[in-house]
Design an enzyme around this catalytic site. Structure first.
Site, PDB file in Angstrom:
ATOM      1  N   ARG A 185      -8.365 -11.217   5.133  1.00  0.00           N
ATOM      2  CA  ARG A 185      -7.844 -10.136   5.963  1.00  0.00           C
ATOM      3  C   ARG A 185      -6.917  -9.289   5.118  1.00  0.00           C
ATOM      4  O   ARG A 185      -6.160  -9.809   4.293  1.00  0.00           O
ATOM      5  CB  ARG A 185      -7.114 -10.687   7.189  1.00  0.00           C
ATOM      6  N   GLU A 228      -7.397  -0.905   7.618  1.00  0.00           N
ATOM      7  CA  GLU A 228      -8.728  -0.359   7.374  1.00  0.00           C
ATOM      8  C   GLU A 228      -9.290   0.275   8.651  1.00  0.00           C
ATOM      9  O   GLU A 228      -8.950  -0.154   9.753  1.00  0.00           O
ATOM     10  CB  GLU A 228      -9.669  -1.437   6.833  1.00  0.00           C
ATOM     11  N   HIS A 260     -15.674  -3.784   3.286  1.00  0.00           N
ATOM     12  CA  HIS A 260     -15.752  -4.898   4.243  1.00  0.00           C
ATOM     13  C   HIS A 260     -17.209  -5.336   4.452  1.00  0.00           C
ATOM     14  O   HIS A 260     -17.753  -5.312   5.558  1.00  0.00           O
ATOM     15  CB  HIS A 260     -15.112  -4.518   5.576  1.00  0.00           C
TER      16      HIS A 260
END
Length: 323
Positions: A242, A271, A289
């Site tokens: 994370r 993000e 991601h």
């Protein structure tokens, strides 16, 4: 009897969306656009189930909306720090997730970033695309060895263990890890893995540090300036966990000043916004991601959500209940 009403916040693989349409009175996000807090509140008021993803924020003020109809958040993802779990529990709102099906795809991305950072892959790609490569030279873009190096894993769950197997059996890497309690012997014996007594100890001995801990307040900025200063100047930091686990500003300073050799990031604080400081650095590899981004994995994640919804509406035990 009418079908339960289900709201899906983002676009899912087509095969899973087709099953949702067959089973439920479903509203899909056909445009795949990010939704607002007001839209989430409206969904909670008008649907029996809402299916968010890790990019959707469900804080207390959203969950506590008046006249709520929703009884379950079928989360599309393993992590759930984007959902205020305490608020959900207080409201009697069930939350489920999708563990176990994205282990190898995420571990693959962690290894990809490790190799990219070690061998300056992103930098080399940019050089070739910019037509600045002048040809082979014995001292051009020298980088770091991976085979035989020490990989330190902060967190040692399924994904970390999968990465450790790829690194140890595939690249002969030495494995050290930190978790509060020792891992099972059969795991550590297979990997010849050594548990460090603290994160600080791990940071001082690892050539590559890979983060595999959950997000949230307990781990926010776990990797900060003090922690980065413990790492070897030749070390690399990999984050597929994370974004808020790492203090972005501190990492940028460490990379800029060559306090560490490099970093590979798949997740970011806030993000999809990425700190501008990362964009000017050659010694950081950046991915959007992609940890679970294979068709097979994302489909399996959707199937997990379907299983949790089916169990909930049948009044059965949920296979992946969080609260």
């Amino acid at each position: 009897m009418s079908k339960p009403k289900v709201f899906v916040t983002r676009k899912w693989p087509a095969s899973v969306e087709a099953k949702l349409k067959a089973l439920y009175d479903v509203t899909l996000n056909e445009d795949d656009r990010p939704l607002s807090a007001d839209e989430f509140k409206s969904a909670l008021q008008n649907y029996d189930a809402v299916c968010p993803t890790v990019c959707d924020s469900f804080p207390a003020d959203v969950i506590n909306v008046d006249n709520k109809r929703c009884k379950i958040l079928g989360n599309f993802g393993v992590g759930y720090n984007h959902i205020d779990i305490n608020a959900a529990k207080a409201q009697g709102l069930v939350v489920s997730n999708t563990p176990g099906v994205l282990t190898h795809s995420t571990a693959d991305i962690a290894m990809t970033l490790l190799l990219m950072s070690a061998r300056r892959g992103a930098e080399g790609d940019r050089l070739v695309r910019a037509k600045q490569w002048q040809g082979w030279c014995p001292t051009h873009m020298l980088s770091s060895d991976v085979t035989g190096a020490t990989l330190g894993l902060i967190g040692f769950g399924r994904i970390a263990q999968a990465m450790a197997r790829k690194a140890h059996h595939g690249f002969g890497m030495k494995i050290v890890y930190f978790k509060p309690s020792p891992a099972d012997e059969y795991v550590t014996d297979d990997l010849n893995a050594t548990r460090c007594e603290s994160i600080e100890e791990l940071l001082q001995i690892a050539d590559y540090v890979s983060l595999h801990c959950p997000g949230g307040e307990a781990t926010r900025h776990l990797i900060n300036a003090d922690m980065l200063n413990l790492m070897k100047p030749s070390a690399h930091l990999i984050n597929t966990a994370r974004g808020d686990v790492v203090d972005s500003a501190a990492l940028i300073e460490a990379l800029k000043n060559k306090r560490i050799a490099g970093a590979g990031l798949d997740v970011y604080e806030g993000e999809p916004n990425v700190h501008e400081g990362f964009l000017t650095l050659d010694n950081v590899s950046l991915l959007p991601h992609l940890g679970s981004a294979t068709l097979g994995t994302r489909t399996a994640m959707g199937e997990k959500v379907l299983a949790n919804l089916a169990a909930f509406f049948a009044g059965d035990h949920l296979p992946d209940r969080v609260v």
